[in-house]
Design an enzyme around this catalytic site. Structure first.
Site, PDB file in Angstrom:
ATOM      1  N   ARG A 117       0.745  -1.194  -0.278  1.00 16.81           N
ATOM      2  CA  ARG A 117       0.025   0.002   0.019  1.00 16.81           C
ATOM      3  C   ARG A 117       0.887   1.464   0.013  1.00 16.81           C
ATOM      4  O   ARG A 117       0.230   2.405   0.419  1.00 16.81           O
ATOM      5  CB  ARG A 117      -1.024   0.110   1.111  1.00 16.81           C
ATOM      6  CG  ARG A 117      -1.978  -1.023   1.123  1.00 16.81           C
ATOM      7  CD  ARG A 117      -3.077  -0.852   1.985  1.00 16.81           C
ATOM      8  NE  ARG A 117      -4.080  -1.835   1.787  1.00 16.81           N
ATOM      9  CZ  ARG A 117      -4.040  -2.905   2.661  1.00 16.81           C
ATOM     10  NH1 ARG A 117      -3.089  -3.151   3.560  1.00 16.81           N
ATOM     11  NH2 ARG A 117      -5.115  -3.934   2.340  1.00 16.81           N
ATOM     12  N   LYS A 139       3.505  11.719 -10.736  1.00 14.59           N
ATOM     13  CA  LYS A 139       2.704  11.092 -11.548  1.00 14.59           C
ATOM     14  C   LYS A 139       3.464   9.785 -12.001  1.00 14.59           C
ATOM     15  O   LYS A 139       4.511   9.610 -12.100  1.00 14.59           O
ATOM     16  CB  LYS A 139       2.427  11.607 -12.835  1.00 14.59           C
ATOM     17  CG  LYS A 139       1.231  12.383 -12.889  1.00 14.59           C
ATOM     18  CD  LYS A 139       1.055  12.855 -14.370  1.00 14.59           C
ATOM     19  CE  LYS A 139      -0.202  13.813 -14.307  1.00 14.59           C
ATOM     20  NZ  LYS A 139      -0.432  14.369 -15.921  1.00 14.59           N
ATOM     21  N   LYS A 226       8.351  23.424 -14.277  1.00 18.29           N
ATOM     22  CA  LYS A 226       7.529  22.208 -13.927  1.00 18.29           C
ATOM     23  C   LYS A 226       7.297  22.209 -12.510  1.00 18.29           C
ATOM     24  O   LYS A 226       5.975  22.056 -12.047  1.00 18.29           O
ATOM     25  CB  LYS A 226       8.397  20.801 -14.413  1.00 18.29           C
ATOM     26  CG  LYS A 226       7.657  19.750 -13.846  1.00 18.29           C
ATOM     27  CD  LYS A 226       6.897  18.703 -15.081  1.00 18.29           C
ATOM     28  CE  LYS A 226       6.201  17.688 -14.540  1.00 18.29           C
ATOM     29  NZ  LYS A 226       5.918  16.496 -15.003  1.00 18.29           N
ATOM     30  N   GLU A 236      -3.909  18.000 -10.856  1.00 18.99           N
ATOM     31  CA  GLU A 236      -4.305  18.218 -12.117  1.00 18.99           C
ATOM     32  C   GLU A 236      -5.903  18.633 -12.256  1.00 18.99           C
ATOM     33  O   GLU A 236      -6.630  18.041 -13.172  1.00 18.99           O
ATOM     34  CB  GLU A 236      -3.974  17.060 -13.148  1.00 18.99           C
ATOM     35  CG  GLU A 236      -4.146  17.334 -14.726  1.00 18.99           C
ATOM     36  CD  GLU A 236      -3.265  16.597 -15.650  1.00 18.99           C
ATOM     37  OE1 GLU A 236      -2.258  16.177 -15.445  1.00 18.99           O
ATOM     38  OE2 GLU A 236      -4.147  16.048 -16.316  1.00 18.99           O
ATOM     39  N   ASN A 244       0.338  19.138 -20.431  1.00 17.90           N
ATOM     40  CA  ASN A 244      -0.274  18.251 -21.625  1.00 17.90           C
ATOM     41  C   ASN A 244      -0.177  18.915 -23.039  1.00 17.90           C
ATOM     42  O   ASN A 244      -0.579  18.308 -23.871  1.00 17.90           O
ATOM     43  CB  ASN A 244      -1.792  17.803 -21.192  1.00 17.90           C
ATOM     44  CG  ASN A 244      -1.698  17.190 -19.923  1.00 17.90           C
ATOM     45  OD1 ASN A 244      -0.843  16.119 -19.648  1.00 17.90           O
ATOM     46  ND2 ASN A 244      -2.742  17.239 -19.273  1.00 17.90           N
ATOM     47  N   HIS A 247       0.660  16.711 -25.839  1.00 16.82           N
ATOM     48  CA  HIS A 247       0.618  15.304 -25.481  1.00 16.82           C
ATOM     49  C   HIS A 247      -0.674  14.649 -25.711  1.00 16.82           C
ATOM     50  O   HIS A 247      -0.570  13.490 -25.876  1.00 16.82           O
ATOM     51  CB  HIS A 247       0.612  15.196 -23.940  1.00 16.82           C
ATOM     52  CG  HIS A 247       2.308  15.470 -23.425  1.00 16.82           C
ATOM     53  ND1 HIS A 247       3.023  16.358 -23.556  1.00 16.82           N
ATOM     54  CD2 HIS A 247       3.178  14.543 -22.666  1.00 16.82           C
ATOM     55  CE1 HIS A 247       4.199  16.292 -23.102  1.00 16.82           C
ATOM     56  NE2 HIS A 247       4.231  15.178 -22.639  1.00 16.82           N
ATOM     57  N   HIS A 251       0.834  11.560 -27.403  1.00 14.10           N
ATOM     58  CA  HIS A 251       0.451  10.009 -27.070  1.00 14.10           C
ATOM     59  C   HIS A 251      -0.029   9.332 -28.170  1.00 14.10           C
ATOM     60  O   HIS A 251       0.417   7.873 -28.424  1.00 14.10           O
ATOM     61  CB  HIS A 251      -0.452  10.374 -25.860  1.00 14.10           C
ATOM     62  CG  HIS A 251       0.293  10.577 -24.531  1.00 14.10           C
ATOM     63  ND1 HIS A 251      -0.484  11.063 -23.433  1.00 14.10           N
ATOM     64  CD2 HIS A 251       1.677  10.467 -24.305  1.00 14.10           C
ATOM     65  CE1 HIS A 251       0.458  11.171 -22.469  1.00 14.10           C
ATOM     66  NE2 HIS A 251       1.752  11.130 -22.947  1.00 14.10           N
ATOM     67  N   HIS A 263       9.184   9.143 -26.993  1.00 14.35           N
ATOM     68  CA  HIS A 263       8.369   9.985 -26.321  1.00 14.35           C
ATOM     69  C   HIS A 263       8.488  11.255 -26.759  1.00 14.35           C
ATOM     70  O   HIS A 263       7.685  12.112 -27.236  1.00 14.35           O
ATOM     71  CB  HIS A 263       8.260   9.869 -24.816  1.00 14.35           C
ATOM     72  CG  HIS A 263       7.225  10.345 -24.254  1.00 14.35           C
ATOM     73  ND1 HIS A 263       6.012  10.423 -24.086  1.00 14.35           N
ATOM     74  CD2 HIS A 263       7.416  11.594 -23.390  1.00 14.35           C
ATOM     75  CE1 HIS A 263       5.114  11.365 -23.608  1.00 14.35           C
ATOM     76  NE2 HIS A 263       6.036  12.213 -22.983  1.00 14.35           N
TER      77      HIS A 263
HETATM   78  P1  NAD Z   1      13.455   5.948 -21.411  1.00 12.06           P
HETATM   79  O1  NAD Z   1      13.201   5.727 -19.899  1.00 12.06           O
HETATM   80  O2  NAD Z   1      12.657   4.661 -22.353  1.00 12.06           O
HETATM   81  O3  NAD Z   1      14.903   6.257 -21.631  1.00 12.06           O
HETATM   82  C1  NAD Z   1      15.378   6.513 -22.892  1.00 12.06           C
HETATM   83  C2  NAD Z   1      16.430   5.496 -23.151  1.00 12.06           C
HETATM   84  O4  NAD Z   1      17.525   6.038 -22.742  1.00 12.06           O
HETATM   85  C3  NAD Z   1      16.361   3.988 -22.670  1.00 12.06           C
HETATM   86  O5  NAD Z   1      16.912   3.144 -23.430  1.00 12.06           O
HETATM   87  C4  NAD Z   1      17.146   4.193 -21.571  1.00 12.06           C
HETATM   88  O6  NAD Z   1      17.305   2.981 -20.987  1.00 12.06           O
HETATM   89  C5  NAD Z   1      18.168   5.188 -21.785  1.00 12.06           C
HETATM   90  N1  NAD Z   1      18.891   5.872 -20.790  1.00 12.06           N
HETATM   91  C6  NAD Z   1      18.425   6.634 -19.771  1.00 12.06           C
HETATM   92  N2  NAD Z   1      19.252   7.406 -19.197  1.00 12.06           N
HETATM   93  C7  NAD Z   1      20.542   6.961 -19.634  1.00 12.06           C
HETATM   94  C8  NAD Z   1      21.831   7.227 -19.442  1.00 12.06           C
HETATM   95  N3  NAD Z   1      22.389   8.304 -18.473  1.00 12.06           N
HETATM   96  N4  NAD Z   1      23.003   6.558 -20.194  1.00 12.06           N
HETATM   97  C9  NAD Z   1      22.508   5.891 -21.231  1.00 12.06           C
HETATM   98  N5  NAD Z   1      21.193   5.181 -21.394  1.00 12.06           N
HETATM   99  C10 NAD Z   1      20.321   6.060 -20.701  1.00 12.06           C
HETATM  100  O7  NAD Z   1      12.458   7.107 -21.861  1.00 12.06           O
HETATM  101  P2  NAD Z   1      12.444   8.614 -21.351  1.00 12.06           P
HETATM  102  O8  NAD Z   1      12.691   9.549 -22.499  1.00 12.06           O
HETATM  103  O9  NAD Z   1      13.459   8.970 -20.309  1.00 12.06           O
HETATM  104  O10 NAD Z   1      11.166   8.753 -20.637  1.00 12.06           O
HETATM  105  C11 NAD Z   1       9.916   8.571 -21.161  1.00 12.06           C
HETATM  106  C12 NAD Z   1       8.750   8.066 -20.494  1.00 12.06           C
HETATM  107  O11 NAD Z   1       8.537   8.995 -19.612  1.00 12.06           O
HETATM  108  C13 NAD Z   1       7.513   7.814 -21.306  1.00 12.06           C
HETATM  109  O12 NAD Z   1       7.071   6.637 -20.937  1.00 12.06           O
HETATM  110  C14 NAD Z   1       6.312   8.995 -20.888  1.00 12.06           C
HETATM  111  O13 NAD Z   1       5.299   8.408 -20.724  1.00 12.06           O
HETATM  112  C15 NAD Z   1       7.163   9.131 -19.541  1.00 12.06           C
HETATM  113  N6  NAD Z   1       6.758  10.643 -18.802  1.00 12.06           N
HETATM  114  C16 NAD Z   1       6.181  10.703 -17.599  1.00 12.06           C
HETATM  115  C17 NAD Z   1       6.003  11.785 -16.986  1.00 12.06           C
HETATM  116  C18 NAD Z   1       5.276  11.774 -15.627  1.00 12.06           C
HETATM  117  O14 NAD Z   1       4.866  13.003 -15.268  1.00 12.06           O
HETATM  118  N7  NAD Z   1       5.214  10.799 -14.703  1.00 12.06           N
HETATM  119  C19 NAD Z   1       6.170  13.014 -18.045  1.00 12.06           C
HETATM  120  C20 NAD Z   1       6.724  12.801 -18.855  1.00 12.06           C
HETATM  121  C21 NAD Z   1       6.888  11.493 -19.434  1.00 12.06           C
END
Ligand code: NAD
Length: 357
Positions: A117, A139, A226, A236, A244, A247, A251, A263
């Site tokens: 939990r 989030k 942010k 939100e 958003n 987005h 998305h 993304h």
């Molecule tokens: P990701 O986590 O897939 O990372 C991108 C790639 O880079 C992956 O292959 C990862 O293994 C690699 N990587 C990350 N850091 C590294 C480093 N320092 N050295 C080498 N490789 C590295 O994607 P992302 O672009 O970081 O995040 C996208 C995700 O975030 C999506 O799922 C999106 O929906 C989510 N997101 C969430 C929020 C939220 O508020 N929770 C906001 C925006 C995006």
């Protein structure tokens, strides 16, 4: 000389930013936990998990590794990690450290939100996108066949520890993807920041360039934007919806590409198209979409899509930002400002804009 640690607060979460913060993570943790479980992915783990584990040696760290990639942001990965925690006998005195990009942050955050939990989570973002956006705001979530992030929870991190030196190992394409969210921050809140990003985008998107100092400034500025937005509206209900921007279509584009687009790349296209949508509706000042497109392209990001327009519109139907059957879009009045947080838009208008690309 050791660079000072910058501090922010976002919706109750402490944020610390400093070079090589990962090596001194224990100094920044304010916890009564006896045990730490580091959740990372198969790319980041081999590069940075040993540093994290060494920094947290006093808390008996265990490293759990999920496969890298958006396609693993699933209930199956959540179940696997949860079962591994149970097998370890991890109790309520456990803190979870999410060491990775936005995917690890969202999955590990949701594991932490639901395990027994809820146990505390520390976000240690390693991608630019996660440092300036995904790790901040509480989030967490998973993708399901019906769409992205449709299962999740708000779970405010106990700490968000940002170590910009971790970007040294980030692939160039991922660095560019992160710039999309920085450009979004400029569009939604800060015209001067947007102008700086537009100008410096080629330098900032080149990992080999001397952009490191500029990158620190970018991280601080985006984190401040942010943090301010999510602190004003943690759940939100209103203002946070401006995050958003780009987005709703982004998305849909990301999912329709089968996650072949990163993304941030999908969001870049989404921002250009949603700015055009705003202009078509008379909500957004003329010229906004051209400015966004220029910034996006200068950052080496895509600005249009050939994906099927009807399919994209159909995919927006599962979007969470829906009121009385019409999809609500976050459309700026002009670069840096909103008149209304969201605007309901008929599907036909979206189709027209998509088909006119
Ligand atoms: P990701 O986590 O897939 O990372 C991108 C790639 O880079 C992956 O292959 C990862 O293994 C690699 N990587 C990350 N850091 C590294 C480093 N320092 N050295 C080498 N490789 C590295 O994607 P992302 O672009 O970081 O995040 C996208 C995700 O975030 C999506 O799922 C999106 O929906 C989510 N997101 C969430 C929020 C939220 O508020 N929770 C906001 C925006 C995006």
């Amino acid at each position: 000389m050791v660079a000072p640690t910058e501090s922010y607060v976002a919706a109750g979460s402490r944020i610390a930013i400093a070079p090589r913060l990962l090596s001194s993570l224990a100094d920044h943790l304010d916890t009564t936990a006896h045990r730490v479980v580091i959740i990372t992915d198969s790319n980041v783990g081999p590069l940075h998990a040993a540093t994290a584990a060494a920094a947290l040696a006093a808390l008996h760290p265990v490293v759990l590794t999920m496969p890298a990639g958006e396609e693993h942001k699933t209930r199956a990965t959540w179940a696997q990690l949860t079962d591994e925690l149970l097998a370890l006998g991890a109790g309520r005195d456990t803190v979870i450290v999410a060491l990775g990009g936005g995917v690890v942050g969202d999955v590990a955050g949701f594991v932490a939100a639901t395990y027994l939990r809820g146990v505390p989570v520390v976000q240690v973002p390693t991608s630019l996108l996660a440092m300036i956006d995904a790790a901040i705001g509480g989030k967490t979530g998973l993708d399901v066949p019906a769409g992205k992030n449709l299962v999740g929870a708000f779970h405010a991190p106990a700490l968000i520890a940002i170590d910009p030196t971790l970007l040294a190992t980030l692939p160039a394409r991922e660095l560019r993807a992160g710039l999309a969210e920085a450009i979004k921050h400029g569009v939604i809140r800060d015209a001067e920041y947007f102008a700086m990003l537009r100008e410096a985008a080629p330098l900032l998107s080149d990992p080999a360039s001397a952009a490191r100092e500029a990158m620190r400034g970018l991280i601080s500025r985006s984190v401040a934007i942010k943090s301010a937005v999510v602190s004003n509206d943690p759940r939100e209900q209103g203002e946070r919806k401006i995050l958003n921007f780009g987005h709703t279509l982004g998305h849909a584009i990301e999912a329709a590409s089968g996650y072949a687009l990163r993304h941030g790349e999908a969001i870049a296209i989404g921002m250009v198209l949603e700015a055009r949508l705003g202009e078509a509706l008379g909500v957004t000042a003329a010229g906004t979409s051209a400015a966004v497109r220029d910034a996006v392209e200068r950052a080496g990001l895509p600005s249009h899509t050939t994906l099927d327009a009807a399919d994209l519109v159909a995919r927006t139907a599962t979007d969470k930002k829906k009121t009385a059957g019409q999809i609500e879009y976050a459309l700026p009045a002009h670069i840096g400002a909103f008149d209304r947080w969201t605007v309901p838009v008929p599907d036909e208008t979206v189709l027209t804009v998509l088909r006119a690309q």
